[in-house]
Write a protein that holds these residues in place. Structure first.
Motif, mmCIF file in Angstrom:
data_model
loop_
_atom_site.group_PDB
_atom_site.id
_atom_site.type_symbol
_atom_site.label_atom_id
_atom_site.label_comp_id
_atom_site.label_asym_id
_atom_site.label_seq_id
_atom_site.Cartn_x
_atom_site.Cartn_y
_atom_site.Cartn_z
ATOM 1 N N ALA A 151 19.367 -7.432 4.545
ATOM 2 C CA ALA A 151 20.222 -6.633 4.091
ATOM 3 C C ALA A 151 20.299 -5.529 4.913
ATOM 4 O O ALA A 151 19.533 -5.069 5.766
ATOM 5 C CB ALA A 151 19.142 -6.061 2.719
ATOM 6 N N GLU A 152 21.370 -4.907 4.525
ATOM 7 C CA GLU A 152 21.900 -3.773 5.565
ATOM 8 C C GLU A 152 21.032 -2.771 5.502
ATOM 9 O O GLU A 152 20.718 -2.082 6.481
ATOM 10 C CB GLU A 152 23.497 -3.342 5.256
ATOM 11 N N SER A 153 20.285 -2.381 4.448
ATOM 12 C CA SER A 153 19.525 -1.196 4.305
ATOM 13 C C SER A 153 18.367 -1.452 5.037
ATOM 14 O O SER A 153 17.707 -0.260 5.247
ATOM 15 C CB SER A 153 18.995 -1.233 2.842
ATOM 16 N N VAL A 154 17.630 -2.459 5.718
ATOM 17 C CA VAL A 154 16.525 -2.941 6.224
ATOM 18 C C VAL A 154 16.999 -3.256 7.656
ATOM 19 O O VAL A 154 15.938 -3.385 8.431
ATOM 20 C CB VAL A 154 15.656 -3.699 5.469
ATOM 21 N N GLY A 181 0.746 -1.312 -0.088
ATOM 22 C CA GLY A 181 0.141 0.032 0.037
ATOM 23 C C GLY A 181 0.757 1.076 0.083
ATOM 24 O O GLY A 181 2.245 1.198 -0.278
ATOM 25 N N SER A 182 0.367 2.225 0.293
ATOM 26 C CA SER A 182 0.874 3.531 0.189
ATOM 27 C C SER A 182 1.208 4.075 1.644
ATOM 28 O O SER A 182 0.157 4.157 2.381
ATOM 29 C CB SER A 182 0.137 4.822 -0.698
ATOM 30 N N VAL A 183 2.293 4.515 2.258
ATOM 31 C CA VAL A 183 2.353 5.069 3.413
ATOM 32 C C VAL A 183 3.040 6.298 3.325
ATOM 33 O O VAL A 183 4.012 6.349 2.667
ATOM 34 C CB VAL A 183 2.851 4.013 4.401
ATOM 35 N N LEU A 212 9.551 3.174 7.780
ATOM 36 C CA LEU A 212 9.620 3.216 6.485
ATOM 37 C C LEU A 212 10.222 4.385 5.558
ATOM 38 O O LEU A 212 9.911 5.568 6.311
ATOM 39 C CB LEU A 212 8.446 2.890 5.537
ATOM 40 N N LYS A 213 11.052 4.219 4.839
ATOM 41 C CA LYS A 213 11.551 5.399 4.097
ATOM 42 C C LYS A 213 11.246 5.571 2.488
ATOM 43 O O LYS A 213 10.789 4.545 1.835
ATOM 44 C CB LYS A 213 13.092 5.357 4.014
ATOM 45 N N PRO A 214 11.167 6.616 1.778
ATOM 46 C CA PRO A 214 10.992 6.722 0.323
ATOM 47 C C PRO A 214 11.824 5.794 -0.378
ATOM 48 O O PRO A 214 11.269 5.124 -1.180
ATOM 49 C CB PRO A 214 11.245 8.152 0.210
ATOM 50 N N GLU A 215 13.100 5.389 -0.267
ATOM 51 C CA GLU A 215 13.713 4.512 -0.785
ATOM 52 C C GLU A 215 13.195 3.149 -0.562
ATOM 53 O O GLU A 215 13.817 2.106 -1.312
ATOM 54 C CB GLU A 215 15.396 4.556 -0.287
ATOM 55 N N ASP A 216 12.371 2.690 0.283
ATOM 56 C CA ASP A 216 11.830 1.396 0.396
ATOM 57 C C ASP A 216 10.760 1.088 -0.637
ATOM 58 O O ASP A 216 10.274 0.071 -0.769
ATOM 59 C CB ASP A 216 11.365 1.231 1.708
ATOM 60 N N GLY A 252 3.896 -10.579 -6.405
ATOM 61 C CA GLY A 252 4.270 -9.187 -5.895
ATOM 62 C C GLY A 252 3.320 -8.278 -5.348
ATOM 63 O O GLY A 252 2.231 -8.279 -5.835
ATOM 64 N N THR A 253 3.555 -7.373 -4.405
ATOM 65 C CA THR A 253 2.717 -6.357 -3.935
ATOM 66 C C THR A 253 3.382 -5.111 -3.863
ATOM 67 O O THR A 253 4.714 -5.166 -3.244
ATOM 68 C CB THR A 253 2.317 -6.943 -2.438
ATOM 69 N N ARG A 254 2.793 -3.912 -4.286
ATOM 70 C CA ARG A 254 3.339 -2.755 -4.412
ATOM 71 C C ARG A 254 3.448 -1.975 -2.943
ATOM 72 O O ARG A 254 2.486 -1.905 -2.138
ATOM 73 C CB ARG A 254 2.574 -2.059 -5.324
ATOM 74 N N VAL A 255 4.632 -1.441 -2.775
ATOM 75 C CA VAL A 255 4.859 -0.590 -1.435
ATOM 76 C C VAL A 255 5.254 0.724 -1.904
ATOM 77 O O VAL A 255 6.357 0.913 -2.748
ATOM 78 C CB VAL A 255 5.801 -1.031 -0.674
ATOM 79 N N VAL A 256 4.526 1.752 -1.591
ATOM 80 C CA VAL A 256 4.955 3.072 -1.932
ATOM 81 C C VAL A 256 4.780 3.883 -0.576
ATOM 82 O O VAL A 256 4.219 4.153 0.118
ATOM 83 C CB VAL A 256 4.126 3.871 -2.911
ATOM 84 N N VAL A 257 6.106 4.650 -0.347
ATOM 85 C CA VAL A 257 6.497 5.485 0.704
ATOM 86 C C VAL A 257 6.604 6.840 0.328
ATOM 87 O O VAL A 257 7.762 7.110 -0.594
ATOM 88 C CB VAL A 257 7.595 4.929 1.469
ATOM 89 N N SER A 258 5.879 7.895 0.680
ATOM 90 C CA SER A 258 6.097 9.283 0.362
ATOM 91 C C SER A 258 6.679 9.763 1.376
ATOM 92 O O SER A 258 6.603 9.644 2.644
ATOM 93 C CB SER A 258 4.581 9.861 0.215
ATOM 94 N N SER A 259 7.359 11.077 0.936
ATOM 95 C CA SER A 259 8.132 11.710 2.068
ATOM 96 C C SER A 259 7.073 12.649 2.653
ATOM 97 O O SER A 259 5.990 13.127 2.149
ATOM 98 C CB SER A 259 9.271 12.452 1.438
#
Length: 121
Positions: free
Chosen positions: A60-63, A10-12, A85-89, A114-121
């Motif tokens: 992964a180091e990023s998460v 989803g979008s967060v 969560l970060k925008p780069e996720d 697949g499932t879509r993840v959108v992170v907005s700043s």
């Protein structure tokens, strides 16, 4: 034939949380190496977390420290709890399984849609 179905994307906003699920059928999750990957359009699929044995997960180091990979054997379902969560996720997230250990290589035999993840700043 193993079938994997993700849900929970989803979008967060930045700093938010999501919990992804991956329901597995056609085989017990105890019998496979399982992993979560993600992919940004135009980029290679990258590993996020791998369960290499019951109770041992590598990230992964990023998460690291933000994502948690768990499983419910009774439900034959995998989960990826994503916090801070970060925008780069932002990406499409996939679960994967294989009888053999593939590590971070995206060579797993079975994949979800697949499932879509959108992170907005």
């Amino acid at each position: 034939q193993v079938t994997m179905v993700e849900s929970g994307g989803g979008s967060v906003q930045s700093g938010g949380s999501l919990n992804l699920s991956c329901r597995v059928s056609g085989g017990s999750i105890k019998s496979y190496f399982v992993a979560w990957f993600r992919q940004v359009e135009g980029k290679e699929r990258e590993g996020v977390a791998i369960r290499i044995s019951n109770g041992i997960v590598i990230y992964a180091e990023s998460v690291q420290g933000r994502f948690t990979f768990t499983q419910d054997v009774a439900k034959n379902t995998l989960y990826l709890q994503m916090n801070s969560l970060k925008p780069e996720d932002t990406a499409t997230y996939y679960c994967a399984a294989d009888r053999a250990y593939d590590g971070w290589s995206p060579n797993y035999s079975f994949w979800g849609q697949g499932t879509r993840v959108v992170v907005s700043s």
